[in-house]
Design a protein around this motif. Structure first.
Motif, PDB file in Angstrom:
ATOM      1  N   ARG A 156       0.834  -1.197   0.000  1.00  0.00           N
ATOM      2  CA  ARG A 156       0.000   0.000   0.000  1.00  0.00           C
ATOM      3  C   ARG A 156       0.874   1.254   0.000  1.00  0.00           C
ATOM      4  O   ARG A 156       0.615   2.209  -0.727  1.00  0.00           O
ATOM      5  CB  ARG A 156      -0.883  -0.036   1.256  1.00  0.00           C
ATOM      6  N   ALA A 157       1.904   1.233   0.812  1.00  0.00           N
ATOM      7  CA  ALA A 157       2.804   2.396   0.884  1.00  0.00           C
ATOM      8  C   ALA A 157       3.453   2.645  -0.470  1.00  0.00           C
ATOM      9  O   ALA A 157       3.609   3.783  -0.909  1.00  0.00           O
ATOM     10  CB  ALA A 157       3.865   2.168   1.952  1.00  0.00           C
ATOM     11  N   LYS A 158       3.797   1.558  -1.130  1.00  0.00           N
ATOM     12  CA  LYS A 158       4.448   1.675  -2.442  1.00  0.00           C
ATOM     13  C   LYS A 158       3.480   2.333  -3.443  1.00  0.00           C
ATOM     14  O   LYS A 158       3.858   3.246  -4.183  1.00  0.00           O
ATOM     15  CB  LYS A 158       4.861   0.279  -2.928  1.00  0.00           C
ATOM     16  N   GLU A 159       2.237   1.866  -3.438  1.00  0.00           N
ATOM     17  CA  GLU A 159       1.228   2.443  -4.339  1.00  0.00           C
ATOM     18  C   GLU A 159       1.040   3.926  -4.072  1.00  0.00           C
ATOM     19  O   GLU A 159       0.943   4.733  -4.987  1.00  0.00           O
ATOM     20  CB  GLU A 159      -0.128   1.765  -4.109  1.00  0.00           C
ATOM     21  N   LEU A 160       0.971   4.252  -2.775  1.00  0.00           N
ATOM     22  CA  LEU A 160       0.710   5.644  -2.413  1.00  0.00           C
ATOM     23  C   LEU A 160       1.879   6.550  -2.785  1.00  0.00           C
ATOM     24  O   LEU A 160       1.678   7.674  -3.221  1.00  0.00           O
ATOM     25  CB  LEU A 160       0.408   5.748  -0.916  1.00  0.00           C
ATOM     26  N   LEU A 161       3.097   6.037  -2.620  1.00  0.00           N
ATOM     27  CA  LEU A 161       4.257   6.828  -3.026  1.00  0.00           C
ATOM     28  C   LEU A 161       4.210   7.091  -4.526  1.00  0.00           C
ATOM     29  O   LEU A 161       4.540   8.173  -4.989  1.00  0.00           O
ATOM     30  CB  LEU A 161       5.554   6.104  -2.653  1.00  0.00           C
ATOM     31  N   GLU A 162       3.764   6.083  -5.252  1.00  0.00           N
ATOM     32  CA  GLU A 162       3.621   6.247  -6.694  1.00  0.00           C
ATOM     33  C   GLU A 162       2.549   7.295  -6.987  1.00  0.00           C
ATOM     34  O   GLU A 162       2.728   8.174  -7.826  1.00  0.00           O
ATOM     35  CB  GLU A 162       3.190   4.912  -7.300  1.00  0.00           C
ATOM     36  N   LEU A 163       1.440   7.196  -6.255  1.00  0.00           N
ATOM     37  CA  LEU A 163       0.319   8.120  -6.446  1.00  0.00           C
ATOM     38  C   LEU A 163       0.741   9.575  -6.279  1.00  0.00           C
ATOM     39  O   LEU A 163       0.323  10.438  -7.028  1.00  0.00           O
ATOM     40  CB  LEU A 163      -0.789   7.769  -5.447  1.00  0.00           C
ATOM     41  N   VAL A 164       1.591   9.829  -5.293  1.00  0.00           N
ATOM     42  CA  VAL A 164       2.000  11.214  -5.060  1.00  0.00           C
ATOM     43  C   VAL A 164       3.300  11.547  -5.791  1.00  0.00           C
ATOM     44  O   VAL A 164       3.852  12.635  -5.612  1.00  0.00           O
ATOM     45  CB  VAL A 164       2.138  11.541  -3.553  1.00  0.00           C
ATOM     46  N   GLY A 165       3.765  10.607  -6.593  1.00  0.00           N
ATOM     47  CA  GLY A 165       4.933  10.877  -7.436  1.00  0.00           C
ATOM     48  C   GLY A 165       6.252  10.906  -6.697  1.00  0.00           C
ATOM     49  O   GLY A 165       7.154  11.660  -7.050  1.00  0.00           O
ATOM     50  N   LEU A 166       6.385  10.085  -5.652  1.00  0.00           N
ATOM     51  CA  LEU A 166       7.626  10.083  -4.879  1.00  0.00           C
ATOM     52  C   LEU A 166       8.223   8.686  -4.724  1.00  0.00           C
ATOM     53  O   LEU A 166       8.868   8.390  -3.721  1.00  0.00           O
ATOM     54  CB  LEU A 166       7.386  10.676  -3.487  1.00  0.00           C
ATOM     55  N   SER A 167       8.013   7.838  -5.735  1.00  0.00           N
ATOM     56  CA  SER A 167       8.508   6.462  -5.641  1.00  0.00           C
ATOM     57  C   SER A 167       9.998   6.407  -5.339  1.00  0.00           C
ATOM     58  O   SER A 167      10.462   5.532  -4.617  1.00  0.00           O
ATOM     59  CB  SER A 167       8.246   5.728  -6.948  1.00  0.00           C
ATOM     60  N   ASP A 168      10.736   7.374  -5.859  1.00  0.00           N
ATOM     61  CA  ASP A 168      12.193   7.330  -5.679  1.00  0.00           C
ATOM     62  C   ASP A 168      12.634   7.893  -4.338  1.00  0.00           C
ATOM     63  O   ASP A 168      13.813   7.895  -4.023  1.00  0.00           O
ATOM     64  CB  ASP A 168      12.875   8.082  -6.830  1.00  0.00           C
ATOM     65  N   LYS A 169      11.688   8.373  -3.542  1.00  0.00           N
ATOM     66  CA  LYS A 169      12.078   8.987  -2.266  1.00  0.00           C
ATOM     67  C   LYS A 169      11.682   8.132  -1.069  1.00  0.00           C
ATOM     68  O   LYS A 169      11.701   8.617   0.060  1.00  0.00           O
ATOM     69  CB  LYS A 169      11.410  10.370  -2.118  1.00  0.00           C
ATOM     70  N   ALA A 170      11.330   6.869  -1.328  1.00  0.00           N
ATOM     71  CA  ALA A 170      10.817   6.007  -0.252  1.00  0.00           C
ATOM     72  C   ALA A 170      11.740   5.969   0.954  1.00  0.00           C
ATOM     73  O   ALA A 170      11.280   5.989   2.090  1.00  0.00           O
ATOM     74  CB  ALA A 170      10.584   4.590  -0.779  1.00  0.00           C
ATOM     75  N   ASP A 171      13.048   5.925   0.717  1.00  0.00           N
ATOM     76  CA  ASP A 171      13.988   5.760   1.828  1.00  0.00           C
ATOM     77  C   ASP A 171      14.588   7.068   2.306  1.00  0.00           C
ATOM     78  O   ASP A 171      15.541   7.081   3.074  1.00  0.00           O
ATOM     79  CB  ASP A 171      15.112   4.788   1.424  1.00  0.00           C
ATOM     80  N   ASN A 172      14.035   8.183   1.841  1.00  0.00           N
ATOM     81  CA  ASN A 172      14.543   9.474   2.309  1.00  0.00           C
ATOM     82  C   ASN A 172      13.821   9.901   3.576  1.00  0.00           C
ATOM     83  O   ASN A 172      12.632   9.657   3.738  1.00  0.00           O
ATOM     84  CB  ASN A 172      14.326  10.546   1.232  1.00  0.00           C
ATOM     85  N   TYR A 173      14.577  10.564   4.431  1.00  0.00           N
ATOM     86  CA  TYR A 173      13.971  11.119   5.633  1.00  0.00           C
ATOM     87  C   TYR A 173      13.355  12.482   5.296  1.00  0.00           C
ATOM     88  O   TYR A 173      13.802  13.147   4.366  1.00  0.00           O
ATOM     89  CB  TYR A 173      15.027  11.263   6.735  1.00  0.00           C
ATOM     90  N   PRO A 174      12.339  12.894   6.036  1.00  0.00           N
ATOM     91  CA  PRO A 174      11.694  14.180   5.742  1.00  0.00           C
ATOM     92  C   PRO A 174      12.684  15.340   5.597  1.00  0.00           C
ATOM     93  O   PRO A 174      12.501  16.212   4.765  1.00  0.00           O
ATOM     94  CB  PRO A 174      10.771  14.387   6.939  1.00  0.00           C
ATOM     95  N   SER A 175      13.745  15.328   6.415  1.00  0.00           N
ATOM     96  CA  SER A 175      14.699  16.439   6.354  1.00  0.00           C
ATOM     97  C   SER A 175      15.407  16.510   5.001  1.00  0.00           C
ATOM     98  O   SER A 175      16.000  17.520   4.667  1.00  0.00           O
ATOM     99  CB  SER A 175      15.728  16.306   7.475  1.00  0.00           C
ATOM    100  N   GLN A 176      15.332  15.408   4.249  1.00  0.00           N
ATOM    101  CA  GLN A 176      15.985  15.404   2.936  1.00  0.00           C
ATOM    102  C   GLN A 176      15.014  15.769   1.815  1.00  0.00           C
ATOM    103  O   GLN A 176      15.372  15.740   0.648  1.00  0.00           O
ATOM    104  CB  GLN A 176      16.574  14.014   2.659  1.00  0.00           C
ATOM    105  N   LEU A 177      13.775  16.074   2.194  1.00  0.00           N
ATOM    106  CA  LEU A 177      12.761  16.395   1.183  1.00  0.00           C
ATOM    107  C   LEU A 177      12.439  17.894   1.196  1.00  0.00           C
ATOM    108  O   LEU A 177      12.585  18.560   2.210  1.00  0.00           O
ATOM    109  CB  LEU A 177      11.477  15.602   1.463  1.00  0.00           C
ATOM    110  N   SER A 178      11.960  18.373   0.048  1.00  0.00           N
ATOM    111  CA  SER A 178      11.525  19.768  -0.026  1.00  0.00           C
ATOM    112  C   SER A 178      10.143  19.896   0.606  1.00  0.00           C
ATOM    113  O   SER A 178       9.486  18.887   0.867  1.00  0.00           O
ATOM    114  CB  SER A 178      11.477  20.206  -1.479  1.00  0.00           C
ATOM    115  N   GLY A 179       9.703  21.129   0.813  1.00  0.00           N
ATOM    116  CA  GLY A 179       8.391  21.352   1.424  1.00  0.00           C
ATOM    117  C   GLY A 179       7.272  20.657   0.662  1.00  0.00           C
ATOM    118  O   GLY A 179       6.426  19.991   1.251  1.00  0.00           O
ATOM    119  N   GLY A 180       7.290  20.804  -0.651  1.00  0.00           N
ATOM    120  CA  GLY A 180       6.254  20.187  -1.469  1.00  0.00           C
ATOM    121  C   GLY A 180       6.284  18.669  -1.366  1.00  0.00           C
ATOM    122  O   GLY A 180       5.244  18.015  -1.274  1.00  0.00           O
ATOM    123  N   GLN A 181       7.505  18.132  -1.344  1.00  0.00           N
ATOM    124  CA  GLN A 181       7.627  16.669  -1.238  1.00  0.00           C
ATOM    125  C   GLN A 181       7.139  16.188   0.118  1.00  0.00           C
ATOM    126  O   GLN A 181       6.473  15.156   0.216  1.00  0.00           O
ATOM    127  CB  GLN A 181       9.086  16.260  -1.453  1.00  0.00           C
TER     128      GLN A 181
END
Lengths: 369, 220
Positions: A156-181
């Motif tokens: 389910r998590a994989k599908e949802l990451l795909e849905l929001v367009g962040l499949s490649d960021k699965a293993d990133n911590y929030p601090s490594q993401l931009s505000g939008g991400q």
């Protein structure tokens, strides 16, 4: 994004993910459903500060239909955040009833309330992601709470990451993401347990305009395809314009105006609404008595070059004093203040032209009164 | 007596005793202090399980224990120590007052770490239907982990310092050696050796704590 969404839906329909509402059924429900998903009756909220009672919200009555994108707007301190927090009982009303999906939240036990909250997810201005968890694990969080099995939750998590367009960021911590991400992760997390309602508390207020638009587009897509009701609390009229179908305007602890976004934009009745729709409204006072008229565009003649046609047809030189136009869902809304020619006959010809083209015209000439 | 092999053995034994006292009493203090610190946070006004009366009582108890100087506490609890360990002398006997002194201190450290967790994240957890227990185990503790580890290093080094005081009542360890040889017999070399060892041990604990904490911290 759309292609990705389609992919997800096809997959979901066949992968047997529990309760995942496939787009079509959800849409049908929306059309058949007549009872509101959120109903607020005589809601009152007061805080007591240093022994002094402060009323935050007073006699709020509101109905939000299933499948709607409902905006709640007001200036800061108007009580809108409190109102949305009461919709999942993060804040308890002082009096009044809040009924979500047929359940009166005040009658629920703590356990039932927790159960109910799984159907009402929330996204926040500050994202509120778990900072010590990766994007994927953040999405797993509500699934862990709901007791979903590990394998199923991961899928389910994989599908949802795909849905929001962040499949490649699965293993990133929030601090490594931009505000939008980060907000996308928060949206994916909110969607994890198939909520019926998503509450957005100033969800785009910490984002830049371009990111705001992309997040709003994502929310709109989710609403359209999953039929999830979205309640948007904001102080920005542009957010309401962009995605909402209905809007309630809160001013001084009360709802002063509620209705279709298009109608309120075209004819804001109350002062608070006018202030929000036309922040420059005060300028208008300057035009009174100066042969000016105000023309309201409410979507009826969006792409036609109305003013230019009028000038060509009436051969009248007009002066544009003020203009405030907005594009909502492809149609033009707004107002235009024109200074009319001194020749009275010509001036009335101009006004007549606009009236025959179904535009609302208000004359502010010196002899108008 | 100069520094020779027998004093070397004595100091080594003292070091082991110090480590034994420090590690075991820190662990035990955390067994009590961690839940106590969490209870202090969640039962506070505006917490996730507000219990004002309980919170007030716990705060008073913690403050009372914290305000007694360790040296006095050490002597005051001798009957309890005798009751539990059967003796009042030696490293094991010292562990009892150490735990009594350290547990409330640890509770305060834990309390401040948990309080640092962003209220919004807790709110998000609640909005997803998490139980208070889930908020504690899945939100508060994991989110506060880096800070809790730093707190752990502080607690360990503080307890190490306390354990040296136990030398006064024959508690064993490096502090005991420093007092008996360095202070009572003016043997500066032994005094210096024990002090240097204590400094090294504190540095090592502090360094390990900081390194683990930094590695665990995903916020930067």
């Amino acid at each position: 994004m759309n292609a990705a969404l389609c992919g997800i839906f096809l997959k979901c329909q066949y992968s047997g993910v529990k309760n995942f509402p496939p787009g079509k059924t959800a849409l049908k429900q929306t059309m058949n459903e007549t009872s509101p998903i959120i109903k607020i009756e005589h809601f009152h909220k007061a805080f007591s500060l240093n022994g002094e009672k402060i009323t935050v919200l007073d006699d709020i009555n509101l109905e939000i239909e299933q499948g709607d994108i409902f905006g709640i707007i007001g200036e800061s301190g108007a009580g809108k955040s409190t109102l949305v927090r009461c919709m999942n009982y993060l804040e308890k009303p002082t009096s009044g009833r809040i009924i979500v999906d047929g359940q009166d939240l005040s009658r629920l036990t703590e356990g039932q309330l927790r159960e109910a909250r799984r159907g009402i997810c929330m996204i926040f201005q500050q994202f509120n992601l778990l900072m010590q968890r990766t994007a994927e694990k953040n999405i797993l969080f509500p699934l862990e709470i709901a007791g979903v099995g590990k394998q199923e939750a991961k899928a389910r998590a994989k599908e949802l990451l795909e849905l929001v367009g962040l499949s490649d960021k699965a293993d990133n911590y929030p601090s490594q993401l931009s505000g939008g991400q980060k907000q996308r992760v928060a949206i994916a997390r909110a969607l994890a347990v198939n909520p019926k309602v998503i509450l957005c508390d100033e969800a785009t207020s910490a984002l830049d305009p371009a990111t705001t638009r992309s997040i709003l587009a994502l929310l709109k897509d989710i609403n359209r395809r999953l039929g999830i009701t979205i309640v948007v609390v904001t102080h920005e009229m542009s957010v309401i314009e962009e995605i909402c179908q209905h809007v309630a305007i809160i001013d001084k602890s009360k709802i002063v105006e509620v209705g279709k976004v298009q109608e309120i934009f075209a004819h804001p009745k109350t002062a608070a609404a006018q202030r929000l729709v036309y922040p420059d409204a005060k300028m208008r006072e300057r035009f009174i008595g100066k042969r000016c008229c105000r023309i309201v565009f409410d979507g009826s003649s969006s792409y036609a070059p109305t003013v230019a046609s009028m000038i060509l047809e009436c051969k009248a030189p007009v002066n544009i004093m003020f203009a405030d136009m907005k594009d909502i869902d492809g149609v033009a809304f707004g107002e235009l203040v024109l200074q009319l020619p001194e020749d009275k006959a010509l001036a009335s010809k101009v006004v007549g032209y606009f009236r025959t083209h179904n535009l609302f015209v208000e004359e502010w000439g010196d002899d108008a009164e | 007596m100069m520094l020779n092999s027998s004093t070397g053995i004595m100091i080594a034994k003292g070091l082991l005793e110090t480590l034994y006292m420090t590690v075991s009493s820190t662990s035990a203090a955390y067994l009590i202090g961690l839940p106590l610190g969490i209870i202090l946070v969640v039962t506070a006004e505006g917490g996730i399980l507000p219990r004002p009366a309980l919170n007030k009582i716990l705060n008073i108890v913690v403050n009372l224990t914290r305000s007694v100087p360790f040296l006095i506490l050490l002597i005051a609890v001798l009957p309890i120590t005798r009751f539990i360990t059967g003796t009042t002398i030696g490293s094991t006997a010292t562990i009892v007052p150490l735990i009594i002194a350290a547990a409330p201190f640890v509770a305060r450290l834990v309390e401040s770490s948990i309080k640092e967790v962003d209220k919004g994240i807790i709110e998000a957890g609640l909005s997803m239907g998490a139980t208070p227990f889930e908020i504690i185990t899945k939100v508060m503790i994991p989110e506060a982990k880096p800070s809790l580890i730093v707190g752990g290093a502080i607690a360990t080094t503080t307890i190490l310092g306390y354990s040296a005081m136990a030398g006064i009542v024959g508690g064993g360890g490096l502090g005991d050696i420093a007092i008996r040889y360095g202070y009572y017999r003016y043997q500066n070399d032994i005094m210096i050796a024990t002090v240097v060892l204590l400094i090294v041990v504190v540095q090592v604990f502090q360094d390990i704590g900081m390194k683990i904490s930094l590695k665990q911290d995903k916020r930067r």
